[in-house]
Design a protein around this motif. Sequence first.
Motif, PDB file in Angstrom:
ATOM      1  N   ASP A 139       0.913  -1.266   0.037  1.00  0.00           N
ATOM      2  CA  ASP A 139      -0.143  -0.072  -0.211  1.00  0.00           C
ATOM      3  C   ASP A 139       1.014   1.234  -0.145  1.00  0.00           C
ATOM      4  N   VAL A 140       0.943   1.855  -1.238  1.00  0.00           N
ATOM      5  CA  VAL A 140       1.861   3.245  -1.141  1.00  0.00           C
ATOM      6  C   VAL A 140       1.192   4.504  -0.756  1.00  0.00           C
ATOM      7  N   THR A 141      -0.165   4.509  -0.354  1.00  0.00           N
ATOM      8  CA  THR A 141      -0.821   5.623  -0.211  1.00  0.00           C
ATOM      9  C   THR A 141      -0.311   6.121   1.070  1.00  0.00           C
ATOM     10  N   VAL A 142       0.396   5.438   2.109  1.00  0.00           N
ATOM     11  CA  VAL A 142       1.005   6.011   3.221  1.00  0.00           C
ATOM     12  C   VAL A 142       2.471   5.950   3.030  1.00  0.00           C
ATOM     13  N   ASN A 143       3.029   7.155   3.407  1.00  0.00           N
ATOM     14  CA  ASN A 143       4.118   7.342   3.269  1.00  0.00           C
ATOM     15  C   ASN A 143       5.114   7.042   1.866  1.00  0.00           C
ATOM     16  N   PRO A 144       4.508   7.628   0.927  1.00  0.00           N
ATOM     17  CA  PRO A 144       4.790   7.164  -0.539  1.00  0.00           C
ATOM     18  C   PRO A 144       6.101   7.377  -1.099  1.00  0.00           C
ATOM     19  N   THR A 145       6.845   8.350  -0.313  1.00  0.00           N
ATOM     20  CA  THR A 145       8.285   8.627  -0.767  1.00  0.00           C
ATOM     21  C   THR A 145       9.326   7.591  -0.223  1.00  0.00           C
ATOM     22  N   THR A 146       8.876   6.773   0.640  1.00  0.00           N
ATOM     23  CA  THR A 146       9.823   5.643   1.213  1.00  0.00           C
ATOM     24  C   THR A 146       9.086   4.279   1.197  1.00  0.00           C
ATOM     25  N   LEU A 147       9.308   3.557   0.175  1.00  0.00           N
ATOM     26  CA  LEU A 147       8.621   2.312  -0.113  1.00  0.00           C
ATOM     27  C   LEU A 147       9.022   1.062   0.317  1.00  0.00           C
ATOM     28  N   ARG A 148       8.640   0.435   1.367  1.00  0.00           N
ATOM     29  CA  ARG A 148       9.418  -0.702   2.128  1.00  0.00           C
ATOM     30  C   ARG A 148       9.018  -2.247   1.637  1.00  0.00           C
ATOM     31  N   TRP A 149       9.909  -2.132   0.256  1.00  0.00           N
ATOM     32  CA  TRP A 149       9.696  -3.186  -0.452  1.00  0.00           C
ATOM     33  C   TRP A 149      10.209  -4.534   0.227  1.00  0.00           C
ATOM     34  N   GLY A 150      11.460  -4.377   1.129  1.00  0.00           N
ATOM     35  CA  GLY A 150      11.868  -5.547   1.963  1.00  0.00           C
ATOM     36  C   GLY A 150      10.829  -6.031   2.939  1.00  0.00           C
ATOM     37  N   VAL A 151      10.019  -5.339   3.676  1.00  0.00           N
ATOM     38  CA  VAL A 151       8.970  -5.813   4.820  1.00  0.00           C
ATOM     39  C   VAL A 151       7.844  -6.614   3.802  1.00  0.00           C
ATOM     40  N   ALA A 152       7.430  -6.195   2.398  1.00  0.00           N
ATOM     41  CA  ALA A 152       6.493  -6.907   1.858  1.00  0.00           C
ATOM     42  C   ALA A 152       7.291  -8.144   1.455  1.00  0.00           C
ATOM     43  N   ALA A 153       8.346  -8.147   0.968  1.00  0.00           N
ATOM     44  CA  ALA A 153       8.938  -9.377   0.469  1.00  0.00           C
ATOM     45  C   ALA A 153       9.306 -10.521   1.624  1.00  0.00           C
ATOM     46  N   ARG A 154       9.589  -9.826   2.830  1.00  0.00           N
ATOM     47  CA  ARG A 154       9.848 -10.764   3.880  1.00  0.00           C
ATOM     48  C   ARG A 154       8.438 -11.330   4.340  1.00  0.00           C
ATOM     49  N   LEU A 155       7.578 -10.609   4.398  1.00  0.00           N
ATOM     50  CA  LEU A 155       6.109 -11.112   4.701  1.00  0.00           C
ATOM     51  C   LEU A 155       5.674 -12.329   3.899  1.00  0.00           C
ATOM     52  N   ALA A 156       5.979 -12.226   2.552  1.00  0.00           N
ATOM     53  CA  ALA A 156       5.542 -12.888   1.538  1.00  0.00           C
ATOM     54  C   ALA A 156       6.433 -14.280   1.678  1.00  0.00           C
ATOM     55  N   ALA A 157       7.620 -14.221   2.049  1.00  0.00           N
ATOM     56  CA  ALA A 157       8.414 -15.282   2.522  1.00  0.00           C
ATOM     57  C   ALA A 157       7.974 -16.077   3.636  1.00  0.00           C
ATOM     58  N   GLN A 158       7.360 -15.533   4.627  1.00  0.00           N
ATOM     59  CA  GLN A 158       6.990 -16.124   5.593  1.00  0.00           C
ATOM     60  C   GLN A 158       5.554 -16.806   5.467  1.00  0.00           C
ATOM     61  N   LEU A 159       4.950 -16.493   4.306  1.00  0.00           N
ATOM     62  CA  LEU A 159       3.485 -17.228   3.985  1.00  0.00           C
ATOM     63  C   LEU A 159       3.816 -18.521   2.903  1.00  0.00           C
ATOM     64  N   ILE A 160       5.036 -18.292   2.454  1.00  0.00           N
ATOM     65  CA  ILE A 160       5.409 -19.491   1.533  1.00  0.00           C
ATOM     66  C   ILE A 160       5.343 -20.937   2.137  1.00  0.00           C
ATOM     67  N   PRO A 161       5.971 -21.282   3.342  1.00  0.00           N
ATOM     68  CA  PRO A 161       5.574 -22.582   3.859  1.00  0.00           C
ATOM     69  C   PRO A 161       4.217 -23.005   3.928  1.00  0.00           C
ATOM     70  N   PHE A 162       3.525 -21.853   4.586  1.00  0.00           N
ATOM     71  CA  PHE A 162       1.841 -22.256   4.883  1.00  0.00           C
ATOM     72  C   PHE A 162       1.328 -22.636   3.469  1.00  0.00           C
ATOM     73  N   LEU A 163       1.581 -21.725   2.379  1.00  0.00           N
ATOM     74  CA  LEU A 163       0.932 -22.008   1.144  1.00  0.00           C
ATOM     75  C   LEU A 163       1.384 -23.170   0.304  1.00  0.00           C
ATOM     76  N   LEU A 164       2.635 -23.705   0.489  1.00  0.00           N
ATOM     77  CA  LEU A 164       3.187 -24.667  -0.200  1.00  0.00           C
ATOM     78  C   LEU A 164       2.496 -25.981   0.903  1.00  0.00           C
ATOM     79  N   ASP A 165       1.985 -25.792   1.688  1.00  0.00           N
ATOM     80  CA  ASP A 165       1.138 -27.037   2.587  1.00  0.00           C
ATOM     81  C   ASP A 165      -0.303 -27.032   2.307  1.00  0.00           C
TER      82      ASP A 165
END
Length: 253
Positions: A139-165
């Motif tokens: 969601d880039v509507t909040v603090n649009p000048t600094t995008l936290r790509w790493g946070v989104a990517a790490r959260l996605a990685a946390q979901l991967i084991p669950f999804l693969l199950d």
Amino acid sequence: MTQTFTTLITNDDGIGSPGLLRLALAAHDAGLDVVVAAPAEESSGSGAAITATESDGRILVDRRRLEGLDGIPCYAVHAAPALITLIASHGAFGRAPELVLSGVNPGANLGRAILHSGTVGAALTSGVNGGRGLAVSLDVTVNPTTLRWGVAARLAAQLIPFLLDQEAGTVLNLNVPNVAGDEMPEFRTAKLARFGIVQTTMTQQDRHQIRLAVADTAAHAEPGSDADLLYQGFATVTSIRSVDERPLADLVL
């Protein structure tokens, strides 16, 4: 993760997107067998379209090198993301992917409006073809000048084991708030909002032109919906399905 899963990283913003790079790095660090294949040009709003630029009936594909992804095959494909996923499922980039990660999209994909999202379309195409899919949006509507790509990517990685199950065909839609610093938001499962973070209305029409306007609806979203929970600062996870039939009474004309 003891088993290596063949994983396609794609998006609808194009091969040069920083969100794509961070998602690929996170998937590689999670031990997945990664290949990157993304549109050569932006394909936002393409949904599950299977459009492409062709030459003599062949889809154009260019090999690319992305910084930090040495040894990982990367392709710029002159096609919509859903078509990239489709041809990947037929072995276009090696072994058919068991998992498709699509994103990280700059902008939330919420509510029933995800029907039009190329990010979501790619993930759903994986599910239709017997894989699993995860669409990831920031969601880039909040603090649009600094995008936290790493946070989104790490959260996605946390979901991967669950999804693969989960069973083959499962597709998840993840929306991440653009939090300050490296703070990690909490996950919340969410239903789809009726519309999404914005609602489109027609404000003017004449013989030659139609004017559209969008209105922010997040603050008034249904409680428990993805728009509502993202607005509160949670990372929302919704299990979604592509086209499917519904029971219909016998047709009598």
